[in-house]
Design a protein around this motif. Structure first.
Motif, PDB file in Angstrom:
ATOM      1  N   GLU A  41     -23.492  11.191 -41.091  1.00  0.00           N
ATOM      2  CA  GLU A  41     -23.482   9.773 -40.742  1.00  0.00           C
ATOM      3  C   GLU A  41     -22.107   9.152 -40.951  1.00  0.00           C
ATOM      4  N   LEU A  42     -21.308   9.744 -41.845  1.00  0.00           N
ATOM      5  CA  LEU A  42     -19.977   9.225 -42.135  1.00  0.00           C
ATOM      6  C   LEU A  42     -18.883   9.989 -41.391  1.00  0.00           C
ATOM      7  N   ASN A  43     -19.262  10.786 -40.405  1.00  0.00           N
ATOM      8  CA  ASN A  43     -18.308  11.547 -39.576  1.00  0.00           C
ATOM      9  C   ASN A  43     -17.524  12.590 -40.367  1.00  0.00           C
ATOM     10  N   SER A  71     -17.428   4.094 -48.372  1.00  0.00           N
ATOM     11  CA  SER A  71     -18.129   5.034 -47.489  1.00  0.00           C
ATOM     12  C   SER A  71     -17.891   4.670 -46.032  1.00  0.00           C
ATOM     13  N   LEU A  72     -18.074   3.390 -45.733  1.00  0.00           N
ATOM     14  CA  LEU A  72     -17.946   2.929 -44.350  1.00  0.00           C
ATOM     15  C   LEU A  72     -16.495   2.969 -43.877  1.00  0.00           C
ATOM     16  N   GLU A  73     -15.552   2.769 -44.820  1.00  0.00           N
ATOM     17  CA  GLU A  73     -14.140   2.894 -44.459  1.00  0.00           C
ATOM     18  C   GLU A  73     -13.824   4.334 -44.061  1.00  0.00           C
ATOM     19  N   ALA A  74     -14.357   5.300 -44.806  1.00  0.00           N
ATOM     20  CA  ALA A  74     -14.160   6.710 -44.447  1.00  0.00           C
ATOM     21  C   ALA A  74     -14.780   7.004 -43.088  1.00  0.00           C
ATOM     22  N   ARG A  75     -15.965   6.460 -42.848  1.00  0.00           N
ATOM     23  CA  ARG A  75     -16.623   6.648 -41.548  1.00  0.00           C
ATOM     24  C   ARG A  75     -15.728   6.156 -40.418  1.00  0.00           C
ATOM     25  N   ALA A  76     -15.096   4.992 -40.617  1.00  0.00           N
ATOM     26  CA  ALA A  76     -14.209   4.446 -39.587  1.00  0.00           C
ATOM     27  C   ALA A  76     -12.958   5.297 -39.421  1.00  0.00           C
ATOM     28  N   GLY A  94     -28.107   7.735 -29.427  1.00  0.00           N
ATOM     29  CA  GLY A  94     -28.615   6.412 -29.755  1.00  0.00           C
ATOM     30  C   GLY A  94     -28.100   5.823 -31.052  1.00  0.00           C
ATOM     31  N   LYS A  95     -27.280   6.570 -31.810  1.00  0.00           N
ATOM     32  CA  LYS A  95     -26.763   6.078 -33.083  1.00  0.00           C
ATOM     33  C   LYS A  95     -25.261   5.821 -32.978  1.00  0.00           C
ATOM     34  N   GLU A  96     -24.827   4.728 -33.590  1.00  0.00           N
ATOM     35  CA  GLU A  96     -23.406   4.404 -33.565  1.00  0.00           C
ATOM     36  C   GLU A  96     -22.640   5.369 -34.457  1.00  0.00           C
ATOM     37  N   VAL A  97     -21.601   5.984 -33.911  1.00  0.00           N
ATOM     38  CA  VAL A  97     -20.764   6.903 -34.685  1.00  0.00           C
ATOM     39  C   VAL A  97     -19.354   6.373 -34.864  1.00  0.00           C
ATOM     40  N   GLY A  98     -19.042   5.262 -34.206  1.00  0.00           N
ATOM     41  CA  GLY A  98     -17.720   4.672 -34.360  1.00  0.00           C
ATOM     42  C   GLY A  98     -17.651   3.322 -33.691  1.00  0.00           C
TER      43      GLY A  98
END
Length: 655
Positions: free
Chosen positions: A30-32, A266-271, A353-357
């Motif tokens: 989920e966090l790429n 976590s979300l910063e790493a995902r971005a 269907g899920k946002e990845v970025g």
């Protein structure tokens, strides 16, 4: 795009079930995240089988860790003096154990396609016993690369196949990329130390990873907080009887909380790890595919245009782009209306269907015409106070303290205490290396920001303005900020605030600078236009988009294991809270919390936080970034609040 993984669980300790390991991997997806370093031992075999199945790169590390040897002699400095026979990597008596552990790791996992290279251990020096491990690895499995971070640390880079470093600064990392003597992939086996609120520098590292082919990426330290739940409270080192030594909360260093829920880091790493990038050139979006193997046609892209936080256009399209290819996309932007705060193009990438970025790009919209200024209200001055009143408001300004003592709107008092101009904030875990410059009242002449004093040299009326000349200092310290604040109140009750000042030339950079307000509990709910919905800071903001949001102080709370600074929002133009509206022509920052700064600063665990039942609002010129200096490099200069001349203007109006 990696992370370091320990087997840890808040109730099982160092054991995880198969389901829990799979849950970790699913959350990483989920966090790429695409790479795992098995710090610092081989994991359960089923975890590697899951990595094969789910598609991860694995840096398979064997269980050799002798880091504690650097502290074995209190009379010596912290050093890897591996020439000493005291070190296991140098002592021939330990060669068999070194080799056997590496052999076991390889033979157990040799058939796993997920394993991309073998790692000879962690922070154990690099000596003759490691040389034997490397020689054996190259004979036994020439198909994979060999990683030995301590070989790079010791300058023996060609004893391994990867140049590896921990916690390099951005400039240091770029120097590795440009160094012609380093003719191998550069890998940060640990970077972006994720303690508490942070890490705040993941994005910048990934900009460099993308810029230089030699930089193959790295692994954030680390996956999850190590805590033990006792009576619902997360405990850490020093909390248990019988401990002869401990590291305090230093192992609460996870990219995710111990229950695997996400936080801002976590979300910063995902971005930073997301599989596309985008820039705007006129009406053309240049969209780059960051995937290594996947065409973007496997995904959908949603383009949304907002003006002052309201959606005015949206469409979803398919886009083809080969791996690493950049394509031009014309999203056919609508005609933009005149905006008060701004317009933005928001691009979301969806897979299954899920946002990845997601990327947000500012648009050039015409500005709304500025309202004509309203005549100033009459100021009624006495020896100690200045009173201003009008339709639906009555304000009292203290000449002694240089702040409003009362803001009454429609008969309701908005202030529970005098506002303060301060530079303090509750220390974060990632500030442990600089906190002594700010807070500790002993040692090397700190600023003592946690005991703030404000000196008013003069408070006077000049024309239609209240003018305050003052200075800020910590107890027993020189003033670090000398300032002039001007307040103009118009007949509608709008207060225009202008702060101009100079920070002492020799002062250390400040954690923040702004105004603290204490509001009644009725002000818990608020709306704002700025970055949200979660907390964000100047170096921790790429997962937060600018828009119009509604929140409350309960939702703003972030339960870091050790309470600390949280809940900030940057790029704010408008805030409505209680019966007050804060606004500025330029971006400001704010936080609205259930706890004041001293309460957060004192508490060591979440159950020690007790709200006083009031709303604690900060309206700030700026905050310094979060960084990762608990173990990583110093906060980058660009994210330090280190300006010496300050100008800050905003208004306070009644709803």
């Amino acid at each position: 795009h990696g992370v370091n993984h320990h087997d840890t669980h808040p109730t099982h300790g160092w054991y995880q079930t198969d389901d829990e390991l799979r849950h970790d991997l699913e959350r990483m997806k989920e966090l790429n995240i695409n790479c795992i370093r098995t710090s610092h031992y081989p994991p359960p075999p089923k975890m590697i089988q899951m990595c094969d199945e789910m598609g991860f790169y694995v840096v398979l590390e064997t269980d050799i860790e002798t880091h504690g040897f650097v502290n074995r002699d209190s009379g010596r400095p912290y050093a890897y003096d591996v020439e000493s026979a005291d070190w296991p990597c140098t002592d021939p008596a330990w060669q068999h154990e070194h080799l056997e552990r590496m052999q076991r790791a390889l033979e157990l996992h040799k058939n796993s396609p997920a394993v991309i290279f073998w790692s000879t251990g962690n922070e154990s020096g690099h000596g003759p016993n490691h040389y034997e491990m490397v020689k054996w690895l190259r004979r036994r499995d020439p198909s994979r690369l060999v990683h030995a971070e301590d070989a790079s640390r010791r300058g023996m880079i060609y004893n391994a196949d990867v140049f590896s470093q921990m916690y390099s600064s951005l400039s240091g990392l770029e120097s590795f990329a440009k160094n012609p003597e380093i003719r191998m992939p550069v890998f940060l086996c640990e970077y972006a130390h994720a303690m508490g609120n942070g890490p705040g520098d993941v994005w910048d590292y990934n900009v460099l990873f993308d810029k230089y082919d030699k930089l193959i990426g790295g692994c954030i330290w680390e996956w999850t907080d190590h805590t033990v739940i006792v009576d619902g409270v997360q405990k850490y080192g020093g909390d248990f009887p019988g401990e002869l030594t401990n590291d305090g909360n230093f192992c609460c260093d996870g990219l995710v909380f111990s229950d695997r829920s996400f936080k801002a880091g976590s979300l910063e790493a995902r971005a930073a790890y997301q599989p596309f990038a985008a820039t705007l050139d006129g009406d053309v979006v240049k969209l780059r595919n960051r995937y290594d193997f996947t065409d973007l046609s496997a995904c959908e892209f949603r383009f949304t245009v907002t003006a002052d936080g309201e959606e005015i256009a949206s469409k979803t399209v398919k886009i083809a782009a080969a791996p690493h290819e950049t394509v031009d996309v014309r999203p056919q932007l609508p005609t933009l209306p005149a905006c008060r705060w701004g317009a933005y193009l928001n691009i979301s990438m969806l897979r299954d269907g899920k946002e990845v970025g997601a990327v947000q790009l500012p648009l050039c919209a015409p500005a709304l015409s500025v309202d004509a200024p309203v005549d100033a209200a009459a100021l009624c001055e006495t020896e100690r106070e200045i009173t201003v009143s009008g339709d639906g408001f009555r304000y009292v300004f203290s000449k002694v303290y240089g702040h409003f003592a009362s803001l009454e709107v429609d008969g309701r008092e908005q202030l529970c205490a005098l506002p303060q101009l301060t530079a303090r904030r509750a220390a974060t875990d990632n500030e442990r290396c600089v906190v002594g410059h700010w807070y500790i009242r002993c040692g090397s002449q700190p600023e003592n920001l946690d005991v703030p004093f404000s000196k008013v040299y003069d408070c006077r009326v000049e024309g239609d303005e209240i003018v305050v000349d003052g200075a800020l200092a910590g107890v027993s310290s020189l003033p670090y900020f000398r300032y002039t604040t001007r307040y103009r109140i118009d007949r509608n009750g709008k207060i225009s605030v202008t702060l101009d000042g100079e920070v002492r030339e020799t002062a250390f950079f400040l954690p923040r600078l702004g105004f603290e307000f204490v509001l009644p509990a009725t002000a818990k709910q608020f709306e704002y236009f700025g970055r949200g919905p979660g907390e964000n800071y100047c170096d921790l903001c790429h997962a937060s988009s600018v828009g119009k949001y509604a929140s409350d102080t309960d939702r703003e709370y972030v339960p870091y294991v050790r309470p600390q600074e949280h809940g900030n929002h940057i790029d704010v133009r408008w805030l409505q809270i209680g019966d007050l509206v804060f606004e500025s022509d330029k971006a400001f920052e704010f936080a609205a919390l259930n706890y004041d700064i001293p309460a957060l600063h004192r508490a060591k665990h979440t159950d020690e936080l007790v709200s006083d039942g009031k709303v604690h609002l900060r309206v700030d010129y700026k905050n310094s970034g979060m960084g990762s200096n608990s173990c990583g490099p110093a906060l980058e200069k660009q994210y330090q609040l280190d300006e010496k001349k300050i100008h800050f203007a905003f208004s306070i109006a009644k709803r």
